[in-house]
Design a protein around this motif. Structure first.
Motif, PDB file in Angstrom:
ATOM      1  N   ALA A   1       7.873 -12.441  -9.585  1.00 34.95           N
ATOM      2  CA  ALA A   1       7.935 -11.177 -10.318  1.00 34.95           C
ATOM      3  C   ALA A   1       6.788 -10.246  -9.940  1.00 34.95           C
ATOM      4  O   ALA A   1       6.864  -9.040 -10.201  1.00 34.95           O
ATOM      5  CB  ALA A   1       7.929 -11.441 -11.824  1.00 34.95           C
ATOM      6  N   ARG A   2       5.726 -10.763  -9.320  1.00 32.67           N
ATOM      7  CA  ARG A   2       4.632  -9.884  -8.883  1.00 32.67           C
ATOM      8  C   ARG A   2       5.146  -8.842  -7.898  1.00 32.67           C
ATOM      9  O   ARG A   2       4.614  -7.732  -7.813  1.00 32.67           O
ATOM     10  CB  ARG A   2       3.481 -10.686  -8.267  1.00 32.67           C
ATOM     11  N   HIS A   3       6.188  -9.188  -7.142  1.00 31.36           N
ATOM     12  CA  HIS A   3       6.709  -8.261  -6.134  1.00 31.36           C
ATOM     13  C   HIS A   3       7.433  -7.076  -6.761  1.00 31.36           C
ATOM     14  O   HIS A   3       7.721  -6.093  -6.067  1.00 31.36           O
ATOM     15  CB  HIS A   3       7.656  -9.005  -5.176  1.00 31.36           C
ATOM     16  N   SER A   4       7.714  -7.146  -8.054  1.00 35.29           N
ATOM     17  CA  SER A   4       8.356  -6.021  -8.743  1.00 35.29           C
ATOM     18  C   SER A   4       7.336  -5.031  -9.300  1.00 35.29           C
ATOM     19  O   SER A   4       7.723  -3.964  -9.783  1.00 35.29           O
ATOM     20  CB  SER A   4       9.244  -6.537  -9.880  1.00 35.29           C
ATOM     21  N   VAL A   5       6.065  -5.369  -9.255  1.00 38.52           N
ATOM     22  CA  VAL A   5       5.009  -4.472  -9.736  1.00 38.52           C
ATOM     23  C   VAL A   5       4.734  -3.415  -8.663  1.00 38.52           C
ATOM     24  O   VAL A   5       4.461  -3.767  -7.512  1.00 38.52           O
ATOM     25  CB  VAL A   5       3.723  -5.254 -10.041  1.00 38.52           C
ATOM     26  N   PRO A   6       4.810  -2.115  -8.986  1.00 35.29           N
ATOM     27  CA  PRO A   6       4.503  -1.080  -7.994  1.00 35.29           C
ATOM     28  C   PRO A   6       3.067  -1.207  -7.480  1.00 35.29           C
ATOM     29  O   PRO A   6       2.148  -1.548  -8.241  1.00 35.29           O
ATOM     30  CB  PRO A   6       4.699   0.223  -8.771  1.00 35.29           C
TER      31      PRO A   6
ATOM     32  N   ILE B   1       7.179  -6.606  -1.507  1.00 30.78           N
ATOM     33  CA  ILE B   1       6.942  -5.731  -2.663  1.00 30.78           C
ATOM     34  C   ILE B   1       7.994  -4.633  -2.686  1.00 30.78           C
ATOM     35  O   ILE B   1       8.227  -3.942  -1.685  1.00 30.78           O
ATOM     36  CB  ILE B   1       5.525  -5.129  -2.595  1.00 30.78           C
ATOM     37  N   ALA B   2       8.638  -4.466  -3.823  1.00 28.03           N
ATOM     38  CA  ALA B   2       9.758  -3.528  -3.917  1.00 28.03           C
ATOM     39  C   ALA B   2       9.321  -2.074  -3.801  1.00 28.03           C
ATOM     40  O   ALA B   2      10.056  -1.240  -3.266  1.00 28.03           O
ATOM     41  CB  ALA B   2      10.501  -3.747  -5.243  1.00 28.03           C
ATOM     42  N   ASP B   3       8.130  -1.747  -4.304  1.00 26.78           N
ATOM     43  CA  ASP B   3       7.670  -0.357  -4.352  1.00 26.78           C
ATOM     44  C   ASP B   3       6.211  -0.326  -3.939  1.00 26.78           C
ATOM     45  O   ASP B   3       5.326  -0.649  -4.733  1.00 26.78           O
ATOM     46  CB  ASP B   3       7.852   0.203  -5.769  1.00 26.78           C
ATOM     47  N   ALA B   4       5.958   0.031  -2.684  1.00 23.91           N
ATOM     48  CA  ALA B   4       4.585   0.050  -2.174  1.00 23.91           C
ATOM     49  C   ALA B   4       4.354   1.309  -1.357  1.00 23.91           C
ATOM     50  O   ALA B   4       5.225   1.750  -0.604  1.00 23.91           O
ATOM     51  CB  ALA B   4       4.310  -1.178  -1.320  1.00 23.91           C
ATOM     52  N   GLU B   5       3.168   1.883  -1.519  1.00 23.04           N
ATOM     53  CA  GLU B   5       2.792   3.060  -0.756  1.00 23.04           C
ATOM     54  C   GLU B   5       1.405   2.860  -0.173  1.00 23.04           C
ATOM     55  O   GLU B   5       0.598   2.078  -0.697  1.00 23.04           O
ATOM     56  CB  GLU B   5       2.800   4.303  -1.642  1.00 23.04           C
ATOM     57  N   VAL B   6       1.148   3.548   0.932  1.00 22.69           N
ATOM     58  CA  VAL B   6      -0.154   3.493   1.590  1.00 22.69           C
ATOM     59  C   VAL B   6      -0.713   4.904   1.661  1.00 22.69           C
ATOM     60  O   VAL B   6      -0.036   5.833   2.110  1.00 22.69           O
ATOM     61  CB  VAL B   6      -0.038   2.903   3.012  1.00 22.69           C
TER      62      VAL B   6
END
Length: 231
Positions: free
Chosen positions: A164-169, A199-204
């Motif tokens: 579930a950590r991968h669902s955290v933006p 990760i479902a929602d990741a930005e750089v």
């Protein structure tokens, strides 16, 4: 929003002092942490590892009500991701400051252990790309903020068990890398690339700094944190 601020190796809560005003002016409540065993040596440091650092981060989340944002600088990113693994339902966003989400079983780095602790090696230890924007005055001022860390912490493998950590933006505020450069770099890092791309929602977002933006460009870092929290 309650924002948990987790420092990197050798640093304590004071390392966020110049960043906090921007967050509080935006209406946020800040909770900078000093992690267990900082400055300890010998037996006092020997029982403290990454699990104890993650537990301290989780405790900080549990002390407040509602959603939180968790920020981790450098080695504190491992702690931050461990907190997201333990409390994904409470963490609205994780922000990594010049570091990346670690895959399960990874450590931070290997450093020489002296009397059960890893002393700060000094600014000259690090490559120029990390410290080029720390002038002599900043180095002299901030070296006084450093303390040894428990010897087990940098090398300890982090335990991550909750997908579930991968669902955290996630926002990655990278010192010198924009998204294209980051993708090219992490593609060479094996399990780190797999963890990031899970990760479902990741930005750089590029900061335009060395490895310690809280010292070299605190106002810009504060502004980028405020923007990331607002997403």
């Amino acid at each position: 929003m309650d924002i948990i601020l987790i420092p990197g190796l050798w640093l304590d809560a004071r390392s966020w002092d110049d960043v906090i005003p921007a967050l509080e002016q935006a209406g946020h409540r800040t909770h900078p942490l000093t992690l267990p065993g900082l400055g300890a040596s010998g037996p006092a440091a020997s029982d403290i590892g990454m699990a104890e650092w993650v537990a301290a981060g989780v405790a900080a989340v549990d002390e407040v009500e509602g959603d939180v944002v968790v920020v981790g600088h450098s080695g504190g990113g491992n702690v931050t991701w461990g907190v997201a693994d333990a409390r994904p339902e409470r963490v609205r966003r994780v922000i990594f400051v010049d570091t990346v989400p670690p895959p399960p079983g990874s450590g931070i780095n290997e450093f020489e252990v002296v009397d059960g602790a890893v002393p700060f090696p000094g600014w000259d230890f690090f490559p120029d790309e990390d410290v080029h924007d720390l002038d002599d005055a900043t180095r002299a001022r901030t070296v006084g903020l450093t303390q040894s860390v428990p010897g087990r912490v940098p090398a300890d493998e982090i335990q991550l068990e909750n997908p579930a950590r991968h669902s955290v933006p996630v926002t990655l505020l990278m010192g010198g890398l924009d998204e294209e450069a980051f993708e090219a770099t992490i593609a060479q890092w094996g399990a780190y690339a797999e963890e990031f791309h899970a990760i479902a929602d990741a930005e750089v977002v590029r900061i335009g700094s060395g490895h310690w933006p809280q010292f070299s460009v605190p106002q810009r870092l504060g502004e980028l944190l405020v923007a990331a929290v607002a997403r």
